[in-house]
Write an enzyme that holds these catalytic residues in place. Structure first.
Site, PDB file in Angstrom:
ATOM      1  N   HIS A  35       6.524  -1.898   0.617  1.00 44.76           N
ATOM      2  CA  HIS A  35       5.272  -2.362   0.008  1.00 44.76           C
ATOM      3  C   HIS A  35       4.844  -3.727   0.533  1.00 44.76           C
ATOM      4  O   HIS A  35       3.673  -4.090   0.410  1.00 44.76           O
ATOM      5  CB  HIS A  35       5.376  -2.347  -1.517  1.00 44.76           C
ATOM      6  CG  HIS A  35       5.019  -1.013  -2.085  1.00 44.76           C
ATOM      7  ND1 HIS A  35       3.717  -0.640  -2.336  1.00 44.76           N
ATOM      8  CD2 HIS A  35       5.789   0.059  -2.401  1.00 44.76           C
ATOM      9  CE1 HIS A  35       3.691   0.587  -2.801  1.00 44.76           C
ATOM     10  NE2 HIS A  35       4.939   1.043  -2.841  1.00 44.76           N
ATOM     11  N   HIS A  68       8.089  -0.269 -12.121  1.00 33.68           N
ATOM     12  CA  HIS A  68       7.365   0.803 -11.429  1.00 33.68           C
ATOM     13  C   HIS A  68       7.403   2.085 -12.241  1.00 33.68           C
ATOM     14  O   HIS A  68       6.398   2.801 -12.353  1.00 33.68           O
ATOM     15  CB  HIS A  68       7.971   1.025 -10.044  1.00 33.68           C
ATOM     16  CG  HIS A  68       7.046   1.678  -9.075  1.00 33.68           C
ATOM     17  ND1 HIS A  68       7.153   3.003  -8.731  1.00 33.68           N
ATOM     18  CD2 HIS A  68       5.991   1.197  -8.376  1.00 33.68           C
ATOM     19  CE1 HIS A  68       6.208   3.311  -7.856  1.00 33.68           C
ATOM     20  NE2 HIS A  68       5.492   2.232  -7.621  1.00 33.68           N
ATOM     21  N   PHE A  86       8.093   8.329  -8.047  1.00 33.53           N
ATOM     22  CA  PHE A  86       7.625   7.058  -8.588  1.00 33.53           C
ATOM     23  C   PHE A  86       8.631   6.426  -9.543  1.00 33.53           C
ATOM     24  O   PHE A  86       8.852   5.218  -9.529  1.00 33.53           O
ATOM     25  CB  PHE A  86       6.294   7.248  -9.332  1.00 33.53           C
ATOM     26  CG  PHE A  86       5.114   7.517  -8.444  1.00 33.53           C
ATOM     27  CD1 PHE A  86       5.046   6.996  -7.172  1.00 33.53           C
ATOM     28  CD2 PHE A  86       4.052   8.292  -8.892  1.00 33.53           C
ATOM     29  CE1 PHE A  86       3.960   7.240  -6.347  1.00 33.53           C
ATOM     30  CE2 PHE A  86       2.955   8.547  -8.084  1.00 33.53           C
ATOM     31  CZ  PHE A  86       2.914   8.015  -6.807  1.00 33.53           C
ATOM     32  N   HIS A  97       0.623  -3.646  -6.919  1.00 33.62           N
ATOM     33  CA  HIS A  97       1.825  -3.804  -6.110  1.00 33.62           C
ATOM     34  C   HIS A  97       1.906  -5.195  -5.486  1.00 33.62           C
ATOM     35  O   HIS A  97       3.021  -5.691  -5.245  1.00 33.62           O
ATOM     36  CB  HIS A  97       1.873  -2.711  -5.043  1.00 33.62           C
ATOM     37  CG  HIS A  97       2.195  -1.358  -5.591  1.00 33.62           C
ATOM     38  ND1 HIS A  97       1.230  -0.501  -6.072  1.00 33.62           N
ATOM     39  CD2 HIS A  97       3.391  -0.720  -5.766  1.00 33.62           C
ATOM     40  CE1 HIS A  97       1.808   0.608  -6.503  1.00 33.62           C
ATOM     41  NE2 HIS A  97       3.116   0.506  -6.330  1.00 33.62           N
ATOM     42  N   HIS A 144       7.276   7.077   1.634  1.00 31.04           N
ATOM     43  CA  HIS A 144       8.087   7.420   0.456  1.00 31.04           C
ATOM     44  C   HIS A 144       8.774   8.764   0.653  1.00 31.04           C
ATOM     45  O   HIS A 144       9.975   8.914   0.387  1.00 31.04           O
ATOM     46  CB  HIS A 144       7.192   7.478  -0.790  1.00 31.04           C
ATOM     47  CG  HIS A 144       7.012   6.168  -1.479  1.00 31.04           C
ATOM     48  ND1 HIS A 144       7.946   5.650  -2.339  1.00 31.04           N
ATOM     49  CD2 HIS A 144       6.001   5.258  -1.443  1.00 31.04           C
ATOM     50  CE1 HIS A 144       7.526   4.482  -2.811  1.00 31.04           C
ATOM     51  NE2 HIS A 144       6.342   4.217  -2.272  1.00 31.04           N
ATOM     52  N   HIS A 181       1.425   5.248   3.090  1.00 30.75           N
ATOM     53  CA  HIS A 181       2.205   4.872   1.916  1.00 30.75           C
ATOM     54  C   HIS A 181       2.997   6.053   1.357  1.00 30.75           C
ATOM     55  O   HIS A 181       4.219   5.990   1.189  1.00 30.75           O
ATOM     56  CB  HIS A 181       1.293   4.280   0.838  1.00 30.75           C
ATOM     57  CG  HIS A 181       1.917   4.256  -0.520  1.00 30.75           C
ATOM     58  ND1 HIS A 181       1.585   5.163  -1.513  1.00 30.75           N
ATOM     59  CD2 HIS A 181       2.890   3.478  -1.049  1.00 30.75           C
ATOM     60  CE1 HIS A 181       2.307   4.929  -2.588  1.00 30.75           C
ATOM     61  NE2 HIS A 181       3.113   3.908  -2.335  1.00 30.75           N
TER      62      HIS A 181
END
Length: 596
Positions: free
Chosen positions: A371, A180, A358, A207, A333, A329
């Protein structure tokens, strides 16, 4: 009314984007490049005419490239004859270099690049699915029993142990997390340009492949080919908390760098804007979450490119994510990672680790569970029917990525080979989707508001900060459309040339026909059209490269119907800043009719 798109706004955008404002947050020149040179000052229309197509002098070509760089539906639907985008090729491992914590920011203090392969990239084969006896079934994480939790924890433990015994083993926990980091934090380059798999149509397929191989690796480490990852069922009220298995200190599923707010069965906020505490009741929070899911899955995603995100043009830094990538999404996070926010109890010491950045997100085991549900939304969205189908553009289908399988063999994969999860050997245990019944049903405004009481958009934009509620009127390209016309073209509210200081979390909400009675804490209102969010990128002191660009689009056909605005030639739009509006500029706003 004519159905053509009217030339609503032409914006003179200085490269610094700081003229006529006291704010210095955008004092660094724009990162838009035109024909290999940095743009200094240019006029950009939100519309592209036949005259432009027939008169491609330097300025017109520059403008075309800027619009393509925005990557939104405008480029996809209206500039197709001129588009030069190609399928994204797999990265050449020889080009992998130091990743950055943030775009243009400090370097990651370890290598995110994968272990070297003993061959040339051109000889790496394409992956073929192995035979299977029965599909792996991914189930909701909050329903997992002790036997499953023990098995999952053992698999992660063995994966982490590989970091100690074989640091360059591609199956190790850190090496898997580095995938990632490399794909998302500027380590990979293609033709000298940075590769990024977020904020475009690459997001979902990348993903899906990523967690496919991750899941198979975990199964191989415990000698169980039927092992399947759980999914974080955050679209269901029963799953709107951190799954308990991840909150057991001392286990391999626990991550010390999560935000403390996620503990103690706290209800999550799918619309979070970086606050440490949510000042509302759990019931209202859950209802808001379900309304957000309805807007993101149904109202704002009737077209594939709105759901998946814009076409990816290599080397551009314009963000144009799909609805689900935007919310929830990003917000999951942010909610889970250590948030850099003045209300965080330990002060501003974090880059958002782990889930909040990220480069580090894969270091939290819950990332893959998160995910899993993002991937599940792909299937749930297609099941809604209508125009909700996979993309068919060859540029998308033929894009490629690179991964190691559970036997440490390198492979190339194509987007077109991951469209059917059952062929990939997995499926999702069904879970109720109550958000389907959470279409907003309250209306706060009385009647249709007089648009003459607010200035037209062309007199408002560009704006160089959004720190107060801002209302304006917009002309519609067509009114009183028939159902056939609606089926053929979606009405899209488009915000172009968004530039923002990317060191903080940002969100603004969009309302149609909203008066002073609107309650911003309750999303159950027909006037609410959607929200824009962005992931913060924290920088070290003295690092001034902190400007990002974006385009944001909302499908508003359904919202117009809900508010009785279908026959109106003008509508009132209100922007409500929720976080970080003082560091956000918007160049242009308009409404377009776009083919799905």
């Amino acid at each position: 009314m004519a159905s053509s798109i009217l030339p609503l706004c032409t914006t003179n955008i200085p490269s610094s984007f700081s003229n006529n404002t006291n704010s210095s947050f955008l004092s660094k020149p724009s990162q838009l490049f035109l024909h290999g040179r940095r743009s200094q000052s240019f006029k950009v229309s939100c519309n592209y005419s036949e005259h432009d197509k027939n008169n491609l002098h330097d300025d017109a070509v520059d403008r075309r490239n800027v619009l393509l760089g925005l990557g939104g539906l405008y480029g996809a639907a209206n500039l197709a004859p001129l588009a030069t985008a190609a399928p994204s090729p797999p990265p050449d491992l020889k080009t992998c270099s130091t990743a950055t914590v943030t775009p243009g920011g400090p370097a990651v203090d370890y290598s995110c690049c994968p272990p070297p392969i003993p061959t040339d990239m051109s000889t790496i084969p394409y992956y073929k699915f192995p035979p299977m006896n029965k599909p792996r079934i991914r189930s909701p994480a909050h329903l997992a029993d002790e036997e499953y939790i023990a098995k999952y924890n053992l698999a992660i433990t063995r994966m982490k142990n590989l970091d100690k015994t074989e640091p360059l083993n591609p199956l190790g926990f850190k090496q898997q997390a580095n995938i990632h980091c490399a794909y998302c934090n500027s380590a990979y380059r293609i033709g000298g340009k940075e590769l990024q798999v977020h904020n475009s149509w690459l997001f979902f397929p990348f993903h899906r492949w990523y967690i496919y191989f991750y899941e198979r690796i975990l199964g191989s480490l415990i000698d169980d080919p039927t092992f399947a990852l759980p999914y974080w069922n955050w679209d269901n009220p029963k799953g709107m908390r951190l799954p308990p298995m991840f909150d057991r200190e001392g286990t391999s599923l626990y991550d010390e760098r999560r935000n403390p707010q996620v503990r103690n069965r706290t209800v999550m906020d799918l619309g979070t804007f970086g606050k440490y505490k949510v000042d509302t009741t759990e019931l209202l929070l859950i209802n808001n979450n379900l309304i957000l899911m309805y807007r993101q899955m149904v109202t704002n995603a009737p077209c594939p490119l709105l759901f998946f995100g814009a076409p990816y043009v290599l080397g551009t830094n314009i963000e144009a994510p799909g609805t689900i990538e935007n919310i929830p999404h990003i917000t999951v996070h942010i909610w889970t990672g250590t948030v850099r926010d003045s209300t965080f109890p330990n002060g501003d010491t974090s880059y958002g680790e782990d889930m909040g950045n990220f480069y580090s997100a894969g270091l939290d085991p819950v990332f893959y569970c998160h995910h899993g549900n993002v991937d599940r939304m792909w299937n749930e969205w297609k099941a809604l029917g209508g125009r909700r189908t996979d993309l068919t553009q060859p540029d998308w289908l033929n894009s490629e990525f690179f991964f190691y399988d559970e036997n440490k063999n390198p492979y190339l994969v194509k987007v077109q080979d991951c469209l059917d999860m059952k062929k990939m050997g997995y499926d999702y245990a069904p879970s109720p989707t109550p958000w389907l019944n959470f279409k907003p049903n309250k209306k706060y405004s009385t009647g249709i508001l007089d648009t003459s009481l607010v200035p037209p958009a062309r007199k408002i934009f560009p704006i160089f900060k959004l720190d107060v509620n801002t209302s304006f009127s917009l002309d519609r390209p067509a009114s009183s459309r028939t159902q056939v016309e609606k089926d053929n073209k979606e009405e899209i509210l488009t915000f172009s040339f968004i530039k923002y200081d990317n060191r903080e979390y940002r969100r603004f909400d969009v309302y149609l026909n909203a008066d002073k009675n609107v309650n911003i804490e309750d999303l159950n209102q027909k006037e609410y059209a959607g929200s824009y969010t962005s992931l913060p990128h924290t920088h070290k002191p003295g690092d001034d490269d902190h400007v990002s660009s974006a385009t944001f689009q909302l499908a508003i056909t359904e919202v117009l119907e809900e508010n009785g605005l279908e026959n109106e030639e003008k509508i009132m739009v209100t922007l409500v800043p929720r976080k970080g509006g003082e560091g956000l500029a918007i160049g242009c706003v308009e409404i377009m009719l776009v083919d799905c």
